[in-house]
Design a protein around this motif. Structure first.
Motif, PDB file in Angstrom:
ATOM      1  N   ALA A  76      33.968  35.646  58.675  1.00  0.00           N
ATOM      2  CA  ALA A  76      34.679  36.916  58.534  1.00  0.00           C
ATOM      3  C   ALA A  76      34.285  37.629  57.243  1.00  0.00           C
ATOM      4  O   ALA A  76      33.689  37.039  56.347  1.00  0.00           O
ATOM      5  CB  ALA A  76      36.183  36.663  58.533  1.00  0.00           C
ATOM      6  N   THR A  77      34.657  38.895  57.222  1.00  0.00           N
ATOM      7  CA  THR A  77      34.455  39.670  56.005  1.00  0.00           C
ATOM      8  C   THR A  77      35.828  39.965  55.414  1.00  0.00           C
ATOM      9  O   THR A  77      36.753  40.354  56.135  1.00  0.00           O
ATOM     10  CB  THR A  77      33.748  40.997  56.344  1.00  0.00           C
ATOM     11  OG1 THR A  77      32.488  40.673  56.933  1.00  0.00           O
ATOM     12  CG2 THR A  77      33.532  41.833  55.086  1.00  0.00           C
ATOM     13  N   ILE A  78      35.946  39.755  54.112  1.00  0.00           N
ATOM     14  CA  ILE A  78      37.242  40.015  53.471  1.00  0.00           C
ATOM     15  C   ILE A  78      37.150  41.337  52.708  1.00  0.00           C
ATOM     16  O   ILE A  78      36.152  41.603  52.024  1.00  0.00           O
ATOM     17  CB  ILE A  78      37.632  38.881  52.507  1.00  0.00           C
ATOM     18  CG1 ILE A  78      37.650  37.554  53.264  1.00  0.00           C
ATOM     19  CG2 ILE A  78      38.993  39.141  51.898  1.00  0.00           C
ATOM     20  CD1 ILE A  78      38.074  36.385  52.401  1.00  0.00           C
ATOM     21  N   VAL A  79      38.200  42.125  52.866  1.00  0.00           N
ATOM     22  CA  VAL A  79      38.247  43.426  52.203  1.00  0.00           C
ATOM     23  C   VAL A  79      39.311  43.383  51.119  1.00  0.00           C
ATOM     24  O   VAL A  79      40.454  42.998  51.389  1.00  0.00           O
ATOM     25  CB  VAL A  79      38.596  44.545  53.216  1.00  0.00           C
ATOM     26  CG1 VAL A  79      38.509  45.908  52.547  1.00  0.00           C
ATOM     27  CG2 VAL A  79      37.682  44.475  54.419  1.00  0.00           C
ATOM     28  N   PHE A  80      38.918  43.748  49.911  1.00  0.00           N
ATOM     29  CA  PHE A  80      39.877  43.800  48.802  1.00  0.00           C
ATOM     30  C   PHE A  80      40.153  45.258  48.484  1.00  0.00           C
ATOM     31  O   PHE A  80      39.234  46.012  48.164  1.00  0.00           O
ATOM     32  CB  PHE A  80      39.283  43.119  47.561  1.00  0.00           C
ATOM     33  CG  PHE A  80      39.005  41.655  47.752  1.00  0.00           C
ATOM     34  CD1 PHE A  80      37.815  41.228  48.331  1.00  0.00           C
ATOM     35  CD2 PHE A  80      39.926  40.706  47.351  1.00  0.00           C
ATOM     36  CE1 PHE A  80      37.564  39.874  48.499  1.00  0.00           C
ATOM     37  CE2 PHE A  80      39.685  39.357  47.516  1.00  0.00           C
ATOM     38  CZ  PHE A  80      38.496  38.922  48.103  1.00  0.00           C
TER      39      PHE A  80
END
Lengths: 491, 1202
Positions: free
Chosen positions: B162-166
């Protein structure tokens, strides 16, 4: 579809909200009252009387005001000085000035007109009739006072061309209305119409405090003044007789030679304008500094003017009881205690408040004097003599009906060279002037009969004279009324 | 097209993700690529679909949310057949289904085995490496997210790969692919552009800045919070260009005089509208322009903002021009201050504590210009020589000081000791006076203390993605700077947000505050235009007392007991009076607010807002039996006092008797209560869309109804015996006395405010370059009276903005990073003070002296004015916003012109209609102004930072039409007055022409244009008055600087104002008593003929001179002359603060996330003001009552967050 439904719901909601708005927004913003019942109309009419005071300028313009010499301790007040010098006053916000009184009269007239409008809306029912009568007579009274001060005195020869004052018969609903002066004759016609229509409708038993309203007696008393100005002497006598049915004249007069004579300063002051005094036919409250200041005004009852109370200076050569009630110690404070200050305070600890005086607008003595004068004019001299005897019986301490009887001879002796009619009228006015010291009534006789006046300065020099036809007898209209386009009075 | 439309409808009906579907018809945009030969090429999906549509005459139907039309796809260069050509889609997981001429595309459901991984880490700010709490951490494309905790740490369970968005507000969003990592630490860069493009809160909407075209100033609550300042409205001083804040009184609860772009109304309140969380904050009582500076008790409850805890405020938005305030339509004329309070944030509970500990410095005589007791005594000797203090006068004075006391002692014979209180010999008298000549009492020291004010505020913020909660509570206690003053305030605030579904969210806000305040007892002030004075009976305001009371008087006698002097014929000692004559004010303010939001789709939403506010304020004036105020009612020592004591009663039934005491026992217990119940309901719809990234559209409409019921009541409690268990003792005569003065001993009344509004607004922006905005609003109110026509008013506004920086020609340079031009034109309005669109009748009692003569009457307050309408103004605003050097510096300049018309003002009529003085809409006013703000983060590195902000507003207004009558007295007062051709409040003076050679009496140009010592102050001939200048400053502004080095932050705020004139405090009078304190300039007073050439200070006239002035008051007039005017301009170092943020290591040891310690000096230093003021504060109106100046204040501030 869902969306369409939503839109429908929304618009229904909005429509409901909108229609609800009218009711929602109709709510009064505060606890104001609404003019919707006969009781409330009657309460509004408590304001259909001018609550301004004409005495300060009427008295200072008359020959009842002398110069006390402008010495330390005297109040030099613009409301006293200007009328004495016949200078126009313009500050309508200052109580005791003619413009202030003008506004007070028209304010009273608007109350009467709003009341009449409410009566009309209420269907002119029986419950409103007494109020209708009061409103009409009160409206006539205020207009009469205005036309008397601000127009030429009624003269049958010129009344149809002399400028009158705007006669207002409907409430104004804009910031400024449009008005014209009309003529004195027109104003008199309207006054007569309102008065004659109003008097029969009045019911004395509808009043809680009758002395502060036009009772039938007060209305008839006003009619005697009106018709005397109009020189309709028969009607003066008729209306006067309606005030004093039968032989009640003497009982209605102020008991100067008995009760009054025994009173102290403050007691007399308290009684004079009290509603319990039978002689007071109509009293009204007024914001004024008259009661505080009339004793110390520089142009008022001076020692020179005081001489009119001397026994030698009246036809029967006796001092009236009133002359012993001139208080003051020195010339600078000569006064007869006729006005009691009523102080209205705004807060509990206020050091000063607003000063009110109760002003007797119509009194029994005036009716008597008016009837006597009218009878003289009608050639009915014995009736006039009877009235004067009734008057003197209440004025002279230890009165003797024989020794002190008023007669044509005494009048003619006092006014040598005059015919009997003039001498009788002169005598009546002589007593009337004493009677109404400090009350402004003298001015009405001065303009009605074109009596010339001189106002000399005590220091000598210039003498201010007011001839029989001096235009300054007619007070100038307020500057704001002139600005509206009303014709100025001549100067 | 029609067919397609049908299809769309059908699908909607089936409810298949109704709002998220879009159908695309590509014919119209088709630009058929030429068909080429075989081979494979890479093509965007949407292009490829267009090719197929053109080739086979089919149309595609798909869900844009499922299928990314921008994805790249390998396709054959040459088309073969529809089925073959669609095969490549399957590679991307897209299935197809051909139905007639339609091809439906669907994402293949894949059953790829996914593995969850747990990722941990921390988030820091790149700038200073501080840990960032509250950062949102989400898995991309899935509704799965958490927030960082107070230590900036997070833990999230995500799918493999997955890609994590901050994301965090004010920082650039970053995306990180997890890969195989289980621990990811990130640091976020600050995003300046995002900071600048935060949405603007108009109170109704949070609007994208690109679509906002008005003039507004946004301030962050934390940026402008002044530690130790308890009233949030005072914090706006010097912060926003065009917002002027004048601290006319510093007492807690007294509102400052706030003007946004100056005054707009001649008679109205000119206060900006306060909006808190979307709801207009109604005032409990309306305090007028003049009342603000009157010192009356109502000023203490005049500011509803005083109940707001400053720590709860997230932001202020000050809406200034017509475009910004358009949504407030007919309430917007005076600008709007929108307060947004804090909301809960996602993450574990964050607890913050703020504690402020302040002390106020006592004023000292060094700051003021008052004679010491020796000089004062010499003035008294002159007064004595001139006959003012001789035995017979002074011994019987109602109010007297040392001399009165001396003569009273001489008159006192003690039979037991066979002696007089004081021997009547020159030696004994001198001995007696010497003690007082040497007393030099320090009244400031006696009546003020270095007080202690503490403020504690605690808040908890917590939440999940689905619900957020913010709770705060605060306590404030001020034990009082001036004797007799103290405040306690509690506030609580709860803000809860619940996201019930993707579509539905609800929000609740509950706030409450309780205030208990004590102040010295006071009664309303009254004006006396004859003498030219304002007066207030029984005034015991400590500041006024210290300023105006002779230093020869002593508070304590030789034995240390409280010493009495005479006031109102009774004993008076200020300390005793402050103990025994008090005001207890209590206030309860509670607000409940609920909101509901429903999103029909991502463009279209509905909001509902409802609020209820309940305020109860009570004011108890306690006059205890041994106070001077009560004893004055009992002073009947001898017949002289009986005749002259105005509190005694002369019974009209017994007019010849001496006045009698009507308050034999007890004092007064006077109460006054005000209640407010306000309701508001609003329904709004908002449509927001961005089409092709080029067209930003926002359409907003609402319908709103407000209702406020106010009730007030008062009661005078006569004869209450505080010392005897609280039993009233009633003498019927005291009621009679009051009744005969037409003073009711109790009263009660209501005010009803009903308001409805409808508004629609459309905003459009093309590529963020050009924005247009149009607003229309329709308002209805009951405040004008029952007339159905007057109550409605439409208002409108159009505005536009051009973001010049987005143009290509701007890309070539680097200096200007941002440039926006704005222009606005529109109509705003406000309700005037008049309510007579229909006849206004009020009942009352006839003003007659006897109870049997009075009756209930109906009075005409105002005759009908059927033309009555709202006060209105056309406003033109042109603004420009610059950003220089990548927005390090930003500059905003606004120019505006306002044409006010239909303004309400008193008008003189011919009187024939029954109303001489009426209120009507006829006055006009013009205002021009400029606003300037230059701000920037000039230095911003890890260790060093420097932030600066310079702002000012210049405002010039002129009344262009006014027929309102003004008399001299109305214009020469400290508040000034309006005149045609001059500012809305101009200060005018009697022109001082010097002192008379022979008598030393001051002379002026009087109302006739002549030089005279007599001026008739009630005259309406005002043309000979000297115009001094406006009373409101033309220029106001502030200069703020903040320097940061590591954990230390030093900030300073300078405020300045200029262009106004002030009247000096009145110090002169025809006669003085031995109580008066004189300013030092009295030493220069006129004493002998010839002195007038060297001095303008009038001397003390002797008694015989004054007797020669019947009815004239030249010495009082002197207070209002051109000799007693000073310039109002000043520069003040308003605040200086030093804060130290504890480093992370230390924080760890106490377990806190952050902690800081600050020292703040408020109202620190008046750097410049006119020398003529000699210590008089240029902002403060010394009006007595409850008014106190703003003190110098030092605060220690502690902040901890867990």
């Amino acid at each position: 579809m869902k969306k369409i439904n939503q839109i429908i719901y929304m618009s229904v909601l909005a429509t409901v909200a909108l229609s609800g708005c009218k009711k929602f927004l109709e709510h009064q913003p505060d606890d104001r009252s609404e003019l919707n019942t006969p009781v409330k109309v009657a309460e509004l009419l408590a304001n259909a009387y001018p609550h301004g005071n004409y005495i300060p300028f009427a008295e200072a313009m008359s020959d009842n005001a002398g110069d006390k010499g402008n010495r330390s301790g005297n109040a030099i007040d613009i409301t006293n000085e200007s009328p004495w010098k016949y200078e126009d006053q313009v500050d309508a916000q200052l109580a005791d000035t003619p413009p202030y009184y003008w506004n007070a009269c028209y304010k009273a007239i608007s109350a009467a007109n709003y009341a009449l409008e409410a009566i009309e809306k209420g269907g002119n029912t029986e419950a409103y009739m007494a109020s209708k009568g009061e409103a009409l007579v009160a409206r006539a009274y205020s207009h009469f006072m205005l036309v008397t001060f601000f127009s030429k005195a009624y003269d049958p020869a010129t009344a149809a061309s002399d400028p009158g004052i705007p006669y207002v018969t409907a409430p104004q609903k804009t910031v400024e209305g449009s008005y014209r002066r009309g003529t004195v004759a027109e104003v008199y016609a309207q006054i007569e119409k309102d008065l004659e229509e109003g008097i029969p409708l009045i019911r004395n038993n509808t009043y809680r405090v009758p002395k502060y309203h036009f009772t039938t007696q007060a209305a008839h008393a006003f009619a005697t003044r009106f018709y005397l100005f109009k020189k309709d002497y028969l009607k003066v006598v008729d209306h006067a007789n309606a005030v004093f049915p039968g032989a009640t004249v003497a009982a209605s007069l102020r008991p100067w030679n008995t009760t009054y004579n025994a009173l102290g300063y403050y007691e007399l002051q308290a009684l004079y304008t009290n509603s319990s005094e039978p002689a007071n036919l109509l009293i009204q409250e007024s914001a004024t500094s008259w009661g505080t200041s009339y004793a110390e005004y520089n142009y008022s009852l001076s020692s020179e003017v005081q001489k009119i109370f001397n026994p030698a200076n009246n036809p029967i050569k006796r001092a009236l009881a009133i002359s012993s009630k001139v208080f003051g110690g020195t010339e600078f404070f000569l006064n007869i205690p006729k006005f009691r200050n009523h102080i209205v305070k705004e807060t509990i600890n206020a050091s000063f408040g607003e000063f009110y005086n109760m002003i007797p607008l119509l009194t029994a003595e005036e009716v008597l004097f008016n009837r006597a004068e009218a009878n003289v004019m009608l050639g009915n001299n014995p009736a006039a003599v009877t009235d004067m005897d009734a008057y003197l019986s209440k004025r002279i301490v230890n009165y003797s009906p024989t020794a002190m009887k008023f007669t044509e001879a005494k009048a003619m002796a006092f006014f040598p060279g005059m015919d009997v009619k003039d001498a009788l009228v002169g005598s009546i006015l002589n007593f009337k002037r004493q009677e109404y010291m400090h009350e402004g009534i003298r001015w009405f006789d001065i303009i009605r009969l074109k009596i010339p006046i001189t106002h000399p300065y005590i220091s000598g020099g210039e003498v201010i004279t007011l001839g029989a036809n001096d235009p300054r007898r007619v007070i100038q209209l307020p500057q704001e009324a002139i600005a509206l386009g009303l014709e100025k009075n001549a100067r | 097209m029609e067919k397609n439309y049908q299809r769309k409808l059908r699908r909607l009906k089936y409810g298949l993700g109704a709002m998220l579907f879009f159908t695309f018809f590509c014919f119209s945009f088709a630009k058929a690529d030429e068909l080429q030969g075989s081979a494979i090429k890479t093509e965007r999906l949407d292009n490829y679909l267009k090719i197929i549509e053109n080739a086979y005459q089919v149309s595609f139907v798909y869900d844009a949310a499922q299928i990314n039309k921008e994805m790249s796809i390998d396709v054959p260069v040459k088309l073969v057949s529809i089925r073959t050509d669609l095969e490549p889609l399957k590679v991307k997981g897209i299935n197809y289904n051909i139905v007639g001429k339609q091809v439906i595309l669907k994402k293949l459901i894949t059953f790829k085995a996914s593995r969850d991984v747990v990722v941990k880490g921390s988030v820091r700010a790149a700038k200073d490496n501080e840990l960032l709490p509250g950062v949102s951490v989400r898995e991309k494309g899935v509704s799965n997210g958490v927030s960082t905790n107070g230590n900036g740490e997070y833990q999230i369970r995500v799918k493999d790969g997955a890609t994590i968005v901050f994301t965090a507000i004010g920082y650039k969003t970053i995306e990180i692919t997890v890969g195989t990592r289980t621990s990811i630490d990130v640091s976020l860069e600050e995003d300046i552009s995002q900071l600048k493009e935060v949405t603007i809160s108009t109170g109704y909407q949070n609007l994208n800045k690109k679509l906002f075209t008005g003039a507004a100033t946004s301030l962050k609550g934390s940026d402008i919070k002044q530690e130790g300042i308890t009233d949030v409205s005072r914090m706006l001083e010097g912060r926003a260009a065009g917002v002027s804040v004048q601290n006319v009184s510093g007492t807690f609860g007294a509102a400052p005089k706030i003007r946004v772009r100056g005054a707009t109304s001649i008679t109205g309140e000119n206060k900006p509208l306060w909006v808190v969380d979307g709801v207009i904050l109604e005032d409990v009582v309306n305090v007028s322009n003049e009342q603000l500076s009157s010192g009356d008790v109502t000023t203490l409850i005049g500011s509803s903002v005083a109940g707001i805890n400053a720590d709860d405020i997230e932001s202020f938005n000050i809406l200034k021009d017509a475009a910004a305030t358009a949504q407030y339509g007919a309430r917007a004329m005076n600008g709007v201050v929108v307060i947004t309070t804090k909301k809960g944030r996602v993450g574990k509970p964050l607890i913050s504590y703020t504690g402020n500990f302040s002390t106020y410095l006592k004023p000292t005589y060094n700051d003021y210009n008052i004679m010491n007791s020796a000089d004062q005594m010499s003035v008294y000797s002159e007064m004595a020589r001139k006959g003012w203090l001789n035995h017979s006068i002074a011994s019987r004075r109602a109010d007297g000081g040392v001399f009165t006391k001396m003569y009273q002692l001489i008159n006192t014979y003690d039979a037991t000791s066979n002696q007089f209180g004081l021997a009547n010999t020159p030696e004994a008298r001198n001995g007696f006076l010497t003690r007082y000549a040497q007393a030099n009492t320090d009244w400031f020291d006696t009546l003020f203390k270095n007080s202690f004010l503490q403020e504690h505020s605690l808040s908890v913020s917590s939440g999940t993605e689905k619900s957020q909660l913010y709770f705060s509570a605060s306590y404030l206690n001020d034990n009082g700077w001036a004797r007799g003053n103290s405040v306690e305030r509690y506030t609580a605030n709860m803000n809860a947000n619940f996201i019930l579904s993707d579509k539905l969210s609800v929000n609740f806000i509950t706030t409450g505050s309780i205030r208990d305040q004590k102040a010295p007892g006071t009664v309303g002030r009254v004006s006396n235009p004859v003498e030219g004075k304002y007066s207030r009976d029984f005034d015991i305001n400590p500041f006024s007392y210290a300023l105006n009371t002779s230093r020869t008087l002593t508070a304590f006698d030789e034995n240390g007991k409280r010493e009495n002097f005479t006031r109102n014929f009774a004993d008076f000692n200020i300390l005793n009076e402050l103990d025994n004559n008090t005001l207890d004010l209590s206030l309860l303010d509670f607000k409940l607010q609920g909101g509901l939001g429903y999103k029909f789709n991502k463009h279209f939403k509905y909001d509902f807002l409802a609020s209820m506010r309940y305020v109860k304020s009570g004011n108890e004036h306690k006059v205890r039996e041994n106070s001077n105020m009560a004893n004055a009612y009992r002073a009947n020592g001898d017949s002289y006092i009986q005749d002259n004591n105005r509190f005694l009663f002369r019974d009209p039934e017994h007019p010849e008797l001496q006045p009698i005491v009507v308050l034999p026992y007890g004092g007064f217990y006077n109460t006054k209560d005000d209640f407010l119940k306000a309701y508001m309901v609003r329904n709004s719809l908002e449509y927001n869309n961005t089409i092709n990234d080029d067209h930003l559209i926002n359409v907003y409409a609402f319908q709103e109804m407000r209702m406020a019921n106010r009730q007030f009541r008062s009661n005078i409690g006569y004869g209450y015996q505080f010392d005897k268990g609280g039993v009233p003792f009633l003498d019927p005569n005291i009621i009679k006395q009051a009744t005969l003065n037409n003073l009711p001993y109790y009263s009660m009344g209501h005010k009803y405010d009903r308001f409805a509004a409808f508004m629609a607004r459309a905003a459009y922006s093309y590529k963020g370059k050009y924005s247009f905005n149009a607003t229309g609003r329709y308002d209805g109110s009951n405040q004008l009276g029952t007339s159905a026509t007057a109550r409605w008013l439409p208002t409108w506004n159009v505005s536009g903005a051009w973001n010049v920086d987005t143009e290509d020609f701007m890309k070539t340079q680097e200096t200007i990073s941002r440039l926006t031009l704005r222009a606005t034109y529109g109509l705003t309005a406000s309700l005037g003070s008049a309510t007579n669109s229909a006849l206004v009748l009020r009942n009352g009692a006839a003003l007659r002296p006897y109870s049997n003569e009075t009756e209930s009457t109906m009075n005409i307050d105002y005759i009908e004015n059927r033309d009555l309408t709202w006060e209105k103004q056309y406003e033109t605003n042109i603004g420009v916003d610059f950003g220089f050097f990548k927005d390090v510096l930003s500059l905003t300049v606004d120019l505006y012109k306002r044409n006010g018309f239909d303004l309400i003002s008193p008008l003189r009529t011919s009187g024939i209609g029954g109303q001489f003085l009426t209120t009507a809409n006829y006055a006009d006013m013009r205002t021009k102004g400029i606003e300037f703000t230059l701000s920037g983060k000039i230095v911003d590195t890890k260790d060093w930072g420097w932030r600066s902000n310079l702002n000012f507003g210049y405002n010039d207004n002129k009344v262009t039409s006014l027929k309102s009558p003004q008399n001299i007295f109305q214009l020469i007062g400290a508040d000034g007055g309006p005149q045609e051709g001059f500012p809305y409040r101009g200060l005018y003076s009697l022109e001082f022409t010097g002192l008379n050679h022979d008598t030393g009496v001051p002379e002026f140009i009087n109302e006739k244009g002549e030089r005279s010592n007599k001026v008739y102050l009630q005259s309406d001939v005002t043309k000979y008055l000297k115009y001094e200048g406006p009373t409101d400053p033309k220029l106001t502004g502030g200069f703020f600087n903040q320097v940061r080095y590591k954990g230390f932050t030093l900030s300073s705020l300078f405020t300045f104002s200029a262009g106004n004139k002030i009247r000096l405090n009145p110090a002169f009078s025809t006669s003085y008593s031995d109580l008066d304190a004189h300013p030092n300039e009295f030493k220069d007073r006129w004493t002998l003929p010839g002195d007038e050439t060297r001095t303008n200070i009038p001397g003390i006239p002797d008694v015989s001179t004054v007797l020669g002035f019947p009815g004239i008051y030249p010495y009082d007039s002197y207070n209002y002359s051109s000799a007693r005017v000073a310039d109002g301009g000043f520069i003040r170092l308003k605040q200086l603060s030093l804060t130290y943020a504890l480093p992370a290591k230390m924080l760890k040891s106490i377990g806190a996330n952050n902690a800081s310690l600050g020292v703040v000096a408020n109202n620190f230093w008046l750097i410049y003001s006119d020398k003529k003021l000699k210590g008089q504060d240029p902002e403060f109106f010394a009006s007595g009552g409850v008014a106190l100046p703003i003190p110098k204040q030092y605060t220690l501030s502690l902040k901890v967050g867990f």
